[in-house]
Motif scaffolding. Structure first.
Motif, PDB file in Angstrom:
ATOM      1  N   GLU A  94      60.612  44.871-101.781  1.00  0.00           N
ATOM      2  CA  GLU A  94      60.834  46.307-101.971  1.00  0.00           C
ATOM      3  C   GLU A  94      59.857  46.879-102.995  1.00  0.00           C
ATOM      4  N   ARG A  95      59.611  46.128-104.057  1.00  0.00           N
ATOM      5  CA  ARG A  95      58.633  46.572-105.059  1.00  0.00           C
ATOM      6  C   ARG A  95      57.237  46.634-104.453  1.00  0.00           C
TER       7      ARG A  95
ATOM      8  N   ASP B  17      56.915  49.751-102.508  1.00  0.00           N
ATOM      9  CA  ASP B  17      56.816  50.911-103.401  1.00  0.00           C
ATOM     10  C   ASP B  17      55.423  51.021-104.012  1.00  0.00           C
TER      11      ASP B  17
ATOM     12  N   LYS C 271      53.070  52.369-101.411  1.00  0.00           N
ATOM     13  CA  LYS C 271      53.261  53.803-101.174  1.00  0.00           C
ATOM     14  C   LYS C 271      52.743  54.657-102.329  1.00  0.00           C
TER      15      LYS C 271
END
Length: 209
Positions: free
Chosen positions: A122-123, A126, A129
């Motif tokens: 998930e990191r 992120d 993005k």
């Protein structure tokens, strides 16, 4: 936003059969996929020097992806035969897609395969993005970028499309700086880097950035 799924087939083709393989993809595989529920398009990357070709289909729903396995298995066998190579399959979630403009004839793609530590995916998404993507958008000739992830395997693949080989060659140093920074911040590990010709670009996936 709902997840869009992808299936990639990597073929180690005989380089002399790449052009006939591209024609087969356009004339046979694309129409067949268009008739399968849930398919949202196809792209094909080719490396004429090594013979490596990567066909990626996108799917609007995981159930459609699973239901398509049988018909796609037959298509894959035909692809391997026409390309005179062996095929390997991977399945992905499309985590990020940013499109500045549609690709043109002669577009090229830089692909980075990454390993991400368990719990850090998930990191990594992120960081891609919020940091890597804005920097890549400033590169000369930037067309689009995507990040596909396999949560179970802790793997990800970044594909960045540029308008031409000249543009891709010209920003290689800047791209490496962006990639190195993103890898450091996300705790990922670079497995492999490749550069390809974008032979077919018909992935009808909405932006997901």
């Amino acid at each position: 936003m709902s997840i869009v799924y992808a299936r990639s087939t990597t073929i180690d083709a005989q380089p002399s059969f790449i052009d006939v393989g591209i024609k087969h993809m356009r004339d046979t595989v694309m129409p067949a996929l268009a008739g399968i529920d849930g398919c949202a398009g196809l792209s094909l990357l080719v490396d004429r020097s090594s013979g490596r070709c990567i066909a990626t289909s996108s799917w609007t729903d995981e159930d459609f992806l699973r239901a398509s396995e049988g018909p796609v298995l037959q298509l894959r066998a035909g692809m391997a035969e026409v390309f005179h190579g062996t095929a390997a399959v991977a399945r992905w979630d499309i985590a990020v897609l940013r499109r500045d403009h549609r690709s043109r004839r002669g577009a090229c793609v830089r692909v980075a395969w990454l390993q991400v530590e368990p719990g850090h995916l998930e990191r990594a998404v992120d960081v891609y993005k919020m940091a890597s993507l804005p920097a890549m958008e400033e590169l000369e000739g930037f067309c689009s970028a995507s990040l596909l992830v396999d949560p179970a395997a802790g793997r990800a693949v970044s594909s960045v499309t540029f308008d031409s080989a000249a543009a891709m060659n010209g920003n290689r140093e800047e791209s490496e700086t962006i990639r190195t920074s993103g890898i450091r911040e996300s705790g990922a590990r670079l497995l492999e880097l490749g550069e390809f010709e974008l032979a077919i670009a018909h992935l009808h996936v909405p932006e997901m950035a």
